[in-house]
Motif scaffolding. Structure first.
Motif, PDB file in Angstrom:
ATOM      1  N   UNK A 198       0.814  -1.215   0.000  1.00 45.26           N
ATOM      2  CA  UNK A 198       0.000   0.000   0.000  1.00 45.26           C
ATOM      3  C   UNK A 198       0.848   1.267   0.000  1.00 45.26           C
ATOM      4  N   UNK A 199       0.270   2.326  -0.516  1.00 44.19           N
ATOM      5  CA  UNK A 199       0.942   3.614  -0.575  1.00 44.19           C
ATOM      6  C   UNK A 199       0.601   4.448   0.659  1.00 44.19           C
ATOM      7  N   UNK A 200       1.516   5.326   1.051  1.00 44.65           N
ATOM      8  CA  UNK A 200       1.283   6.342   2.088  1.00 44.65           C
ATOM      9  C   UNK A 200       0.766   5.790   3.422  1.00 44.65           C
ATOM     10  N   UNK A 201       1.202   4.631   3.822  1.00 43.55           N
ATOM     11  CA  UNK A 201       0.770   4.101   5.113  1.00 43.55           C
ATOM     12  C   UNK A 201      -0.638   3.539   5.124  1.00 43.55           C
ATOM     13  N   UNK A 202      -1.257   3.373   3.950  1.00 44.03           N
ATOM     14  CA  UNK A 202      -2.598   2.798   3.856  1.00 44.03           C
ATOM     15  C   UNK A 202      -2.548   1.297   4.112  1.00 44.03           C
ATOM     16  N   UNK A 203      -3.712   0.665   4.066  1.00 50.86           N
ATOM     17  CA  UNK A 203      -3.796  -0.789   4.103  1.00 50.86           C
ATOM     18  C   UNK A 203      -4.837  -1.226   3.080  1.00 50.86           C
ATOM     19  N   UNK A 204      -4.669  -2.418   2.554  1.00 56.17           N
ATOM     20  CA  UNK A 204      -5.640  -2.958   1.605  1.00 56.17           C
ATOM     21  C   UNK A 204      -6.817  -3.540   2.379  1.00 56.17           C
ATOM     22  N   UNK A 205      -8.033  -3.289   1.881  1.00 54.66           N
ATOM     23  CA  UNK A 205      -9.215  -3.787   2.591  1.00 54.66           C
ATOM     24  C   UNK A 205     -10.061  -4.752   1.763  1.00 54.66           C
ATOM     25  N   UNK A 206      -9.860  -4.796   0.451  1.00 51.58           N
ATOM     26  CA  UNK A 206     -10.590  -5.758  -0.377  1.00 51.58           C
ATOM     27  C   UNK A 206      -9.913  -5.886  -1.738  1.00 51.58           C
ATOM     28  N   UNK A 207     -10.090  -7.058  -2.327  1.00 45.73           N
ATOM     29  CA  UNK A 207      -9.542  -7.311  -3.667  1.00 45.73           C
ATOM     30  C   UNK A 207     -10.504  -8.227  -4.410  1.00 45.73           C
TER      31      UNK A 207
END
Length: 91
Positions: free
Chosen positions: A70-79
């Motif tokens: 993830x970019x900028x400290x984000x997190x992935x939540x769905x794919x």
């Protein structure tokens, strides 16, 4: 999570190998085989598809062996996949 924590998957993994949306919090996705990703959601925002922010040509397969973080400290939540498989490294 630290980079080393992500690499050893201290919180476990989930293998995603179908075309149904998979909702889970992930630090990264490891592309296990050539894979076409249909949709990518970040930070629990299910209204915005950020796929084009991560893959310049979304309709083209991402090659096996790529680690998508993830970019900028984000997190992935769905794919959602069109084809292929990824390993979600859990947050």
């Amino acid at each position: 999570m630290t980079n080393s924590g992500e690499l050893i998957a201290i919180n476990g993994v989930v293998i995603i190998n179908d075309t149904a949306e998979k909702v889970l919090n992930a630090d990264s996705y490891y592309v296990a085989e050539d894979t076409v990703i249909a949709r990518l959601e970040v930070n629990g925002d299910d209204t915005t598809d950020l796929l084009a922010s991560y893959i310049t040509t979304p309709a083209t397969a991402v090659k096996a062996g790529v680690l998508i973080t993830p970019q900028r400290g984000d997190y992935f939540s769905a794919i959602t996949l069109t084809s292929g498989s990824v390993v979600a490294i859990l947050k």
